[in-house]
Write a protein that holds these residues in place. Sequence first.
Motif, mmCIF file in Angstrom:
data_model
loop_
_atom_site.group_PDB
_atom_site.id
_atom_site.type_symbol
_atom_site.label_atom_id
_atom_site.label_comp_id
_atom_site.label_asym_id
_atom_site.label_seq_id
_atom_site.Cartn_x
_atom_site.Cartn_y
_atom_site.Cartn_z
ATOM 1 N N CYS A 8 54.250 35.290 -23.478
ATOM 2 C CA CYS A 8 55.552 34.770 -23.891
ATOM 3 C C CYS A 8 56.611 35.235 -22.895
ATOM 4 N N HIS A 9 57.451 34.310 -22.456
ATOM 5 C CA HIS A 9 58.504 34.642 -21.493
ATOM 6 C C HIS A 9 59.669 35.378 -22.152
ATOM 7 N N GLU A 10 59.801 35.277 -23.462
ATOM 8 C CA GLU A 10 60.913 35.939 -24.154
ATOM 9 C C GLU A 10 60.608 37.390 -24.497
ATOM 10 N N CYS A 11 59.403 37.654 -25.037
ATOM 11 C CA CYS A 11 59.106 39.018 -25.497
ATOM 12 C C CYS A 11 57.963 39.685 -24.728
ATOM 13 N N CYS A 30 54.374 31.295 -29.326
ATOM 14 C CA CYS A 30 54.257 32.754 -29.397
ATOM 15 C C CYS A 30 53.979 33.163 -30.842
ATOM 16 N N ASP A 32 55.024 35.615 -32.313
ATOM 17 C CA ASP A 32 56.250 36.179 -32.879
ATOM 18 C C ASP A 32 57.285 35.103 -33.177
ATOM 19 N N HIS A 34 58.531 32.558 -31.104
ATOM 20 C CA HIS A 34 59.371 31.987 -30.055
ATOM 21 C C HIS A 34 58.922 30.552 -29.782
ATOM 22 N N GLN A 37 57.789 26.313 -25.702
ATOM 23 C CA GLN A 37 58.020 26.243 -24.258
ATOM 24 C C GLN A 37 58.182 27.629 -23.630
ATOM 25 N N SER A 38 58.176 28.682 -24.448
ATOM 26 C CA SER A 38 58.429 30.013 -23.899
ATOM 27 C C SER A 38 57.159 30.748 -23.484
#
Length: 57
Positions: A8-11, A30, A32, A34, A37-38
């Motif tokens: 995941c690019h966010e977390c 994700c 979690d 998200h 696209q992340s």
Amino acid sequence: MPTYEFRCHECAVTFDVQRPTSASSDPAICPDGHPNQSASPEFNASVASQRTLRMSG
């Protein structure tokens, strides 16, 4: 069905998704929560080798 590793690019969590080879590079959601696209596919040769060994042995 193959298992692909995503990050995941966010977390930055890494997670596995089973899907057909034809969908290997499709985005994934994700765990979690998200947006889909992340996350993008990651390739880790050692993880792939361990999975192959587990599947064959």
